[in-house]
Scaffold this active site. Structure first.
Site, short mmCIF file in Angstrom:
data_model
loop_
_atom_site.label_atom_id
_atom_site.label_comp_id
_atom_site.label_asym_id
_atom_site.label_seq_id
_atom_site.Cartn_x
_atom_site.Cartn_y
_atom_site.Cartn_z
N SER A 132 0.88 -1.75 -0.03
CA SER A 132 -0.07 0.47 0.61
C SER A 132 1.15 1.07 -0.13
O SER A 132 2.00 0.99 0.29
CB SER A 132 -0.79 -0.16 1.85
OG SER A 132 -0.79 1.20 1.28
N TYR A 146 -2.59 -0.97 10.87
CA TYR A 146 -2.96 -0.91 8.89
C TYR A 146 -1.06 -0.56 8.30
O TYR A 146 -0.44 -1.73 7.45
CB TYR A 146 -3.77 0.08 8.37
CG TYR A 146 -3.51 -0.44 6.43
CD1 TYR A 146 -4.44 -1.94 6.43
CD2 TYR A 146 -3.74 1.30 5.90
CE1 TYR A 146 -4.31 -1.43 4.90
CE2 TYR A 146 -3.50 0.55 4.77
CZ TYR A 146 -3.82 -1.41 3.85
OH TYR A 146 -4.15 -1.31 2.26
N1 LIG Z 1 -9.29 -0.14 -1.35
C1 LIG Z 1 -7.77 0.82 -1.33
O1 LIG Z 1 -7.01 1.98 -1.44
C2 LIG Z 1 -6.26 0.11 -0.62
C3 LIG Z 1 -5.21 1.11 -1.18
C4 LIG Z 1 -3.74 0.28 -0.92
C5 LIG Z 1 -3.80 -0.67 -0.78
N2 LIG Z 1 -5.17 -1.83 -0.85
C6 LIG Z 1 -5.04 -3.23 -0.42
O2 LIG Z 1 -5.54 -4.01 -1.77
C7 LIG Z 1 -6.08 -5.02 -1.15
C8 LIG Z 1 -7.35 -5.15 -1.61
O3 LIG Z 1 -7.84 -4.39 -0.66
P1 LIG Z 1 -9.47 -4.01 -1.37
O4 LIG Z 1 -9.39 -2.68 -1.73
O5 LIG Z 1 -10.33 -5.25 -2.45
O6 LIG Z 1 -10.58 -5.06 0.50
P2 LIG Z 1 -12.25 -5.12 -0.07
O7 LIG Z 1 -12.75 -4.36 -1.06
O8 LIG Z 1 -12.08 -5.05 1.59
O9 LIG Z 1 -11.39 -6.58 -0.46
C9 LIG Z 1 -10.80 -7.11 0.96
C10 LIG Z 1 -10.12 -9.15 0.55
O10 LIG Z 1 -9.90 -9.75 1.72
C11 LIG Z 1 -10.41 -10.88 1.81
N3 LIG Z 1 -10.26 -11.52 3.34
C12 LIG Z 1 -10.33 -10.50 4.19
N4 LIG Z 1 -10.12 -11.52 5.40
C13 LIG Z 1 -10.02 -12.73 4.63
C14 LIG Z 1 -9.55 -13.93 5.22
N5 LIG Z 1 -9.39 -14.47 6.20
N6 LIG Z 1 -8.89 -15.03 4.21
C15 LIG Z 1 -8.96 -15.03 2.90
N7 LIG Z 1 -9.84 -13.93 2.52
C16 LIG Z 1 -9.53 -12.46 3.63
C17 LIG Z 1 -11.95 -10.75 1.69
O11 LIG Z 1 -12.73 -11.61 1.56
P3 LIG Z 1 -14.82 -12.05 1.79
O12 LIG Z 1 -15.05 -11.08 1.87
O13 LIG Z 1 -14.64 -13.36 0.88
O14 LIG Z 1 -14.10 -12.38 3.17
C18 LIG Z 1 -11.92 -9.47 0.15
O15 LIG Z 1 -11.59 -10.67 -1.15
C19 LIG Z 1 -5.46 -5.08 0.54
O16 LIG Z 1 -4.65 -5.62 0.76
C20 LIG Z 1 -5.53 -3.91 0.75
O17 LIG Z 1 -4.54 -3.44 2.23
C21 LIG Z 1 -6.03 -1.35 -1.11
#
Ligand SMILES: NC(=O)c1ccc[n+]([C@@H]2O[C@H](COP(=O)([O-])OP(=O)(O)OC[C@H]3O[C@@H](n4cnc5c(N)ncnc54)[C@H](OP(=O)(O)O)[C@@H]3O)[C@@H](O)[C@H]2O)c1
Length: 274
Positions: A132, A146
């Site tokens: 991130s 985080y």
């Molecule tokens: N969105 C942003 O602005 C942003 C910025 C920087 C980095 N990121 C990173 O990008 C990645 C994805 O984020 P996102 O924005 O797509 O968030 P999101 O929509 O909240 O998705 C989170 C994902 O993590 C999965 N997850 C959570 N706990 C889990 C577990 N115990 N086992 C397996 N899967 C699990 C969820 O699966 P289920 O719902 O099926 O449990 C979901 O698919 C994360 O690592 C986040 O830190 C996001």
């Protein structure tokens, strides 16, 4: 046909990438825990949904068997499973929150890569770990759990990349800025919870809120991130890191010495009532 295993495929960023890759003819093993979202992924051609909890070794072994039933090699493992948290590092459930994020964001990634490595090696594939902008930018208050988890991912990924240089497997670090997903929504929920419970920070949080809202309003479209991930997966020689969607104002903060950044936060808190 190229093949990838994704965690976090049921999330905003993961799903955008899965859709983009499947449309380009990749077969994608799409991992997540949410049954409804997995069922929706099953309707996309070339996508095989895989129920997997990255904190549970037995669940990962079962996911490996599911993938092995289709193939004995992978071109990529992509780690998107991850949570965020808005919270204090000293009030409320600070320790539990840090432990949870480390378990999913960090140890989940470590476990996935160890369990799936034989398939990646057999496919002369690559590994992508999602970090991130919070990991390379100066740390913001109330993002400690985080930041802790994503800085750990940075160190882990750099060390893994250099280890796997010896066996010819590229390891890529993805550093997204803010993108509109369920994760950015979680920040609002966390903010409201901390504001209602804090005994010290009510005043400063109230001042921070408009700045936070502004940053979140500038969040990007996940389809943009997906284009970068496609590039990282299809490039002959992928870069060690892909930085995408970094917030321009937060980038400006990077130009300031640490003491000046502290001064900005001190100014924000000056006279604020707890
Ligand atoms: N969105 C942003 O602005 C942003 C910025 C920087 C980095 N990121 C990173 O990008 C990645 C994805 O984020 P996102 O924005 O797509 O968030 P999101 O929509 O909240 O998705 C989170 C994902 O993590 C999965 N997850 C959570 N706990 C889990 C577990 N115990 N086992 C397996 N899967 C699990 C969820 O699966 P289920 O719902 O099926 O449990 C979901 O698919 C994360 O690592 C986040 O830190 C996001």
């Amino acid at each position: 046909m190229k093949q990838a295993f994704f965690t976090g495929a049921t999330g905003g960023l993961g799903e955008a990438c899965v859709r983009a890759l499947a449309a380009r003819g990749w077969r994608v093993f799409a991992g997540g825990t949410n049954p409804g979202k997995l069922a929706a992924l099953a309707t996309i051609p070339n996508v095989v949904p895989v129920a997997v909890d990255v904190t549970d070794e037995a669940s990962l072994r079962a996911a490996l068997q599911t993938v092995r039933a289709h193939t004995d090699r992978l071109d990529a493992v992509v780690n998107f499973a991850g949570l965020t948290a808005f919270g204090s590092l000293i009030e409320g459930d600070a320790v539990a929150q840090c432990e949870k994020l480390l378990a999913i964001n960090v140890m989940g990634t470590v476990r996935v890569n160890a369990v799936f490595f034989d398939l990646v090696e057999a496919g002369r594939g690559r590994i992508v770990n999602c970090s991130s902008s919070a990991a390379w930018m100066t740390a913001q208050p109330f993002a400690g759990a985080y930041v802790l988890s994503k800085r750990a991912i940075e160190g882990y990924t750099d060390s893994l990349r250099r280890e796997l240089l010896f066996v010819g497997i590229p390891v890529v670090k993805l550093q997204p800025g803010s993108f509109r997903t369920g994760l950015t929504g979680e920040i609002d929920v966390g903010f409201a919870r901390v504001l209602s419970q804090t005994v010290r920070y009510r005043g400063v949080l109230t001042r921070m809120k408009p700045l936070m809202d502004q940053t979140l309003r500038r969040s990007g479209d996940p389809a943009w991130l997906a284009r970068v991930v496609v590039r990282a997966l299809e490039a002959k020689r992928p870069r060690a890191r892909y930085r995408v969607g970094s917030d321009p104002l937060l980038c400006l903060m990077e130009l300031l010495p640490e003491a000046w950044v502290d001064a900005v936060y001190r100014l924000l808190g000056r006279g604020a009532k707890g």
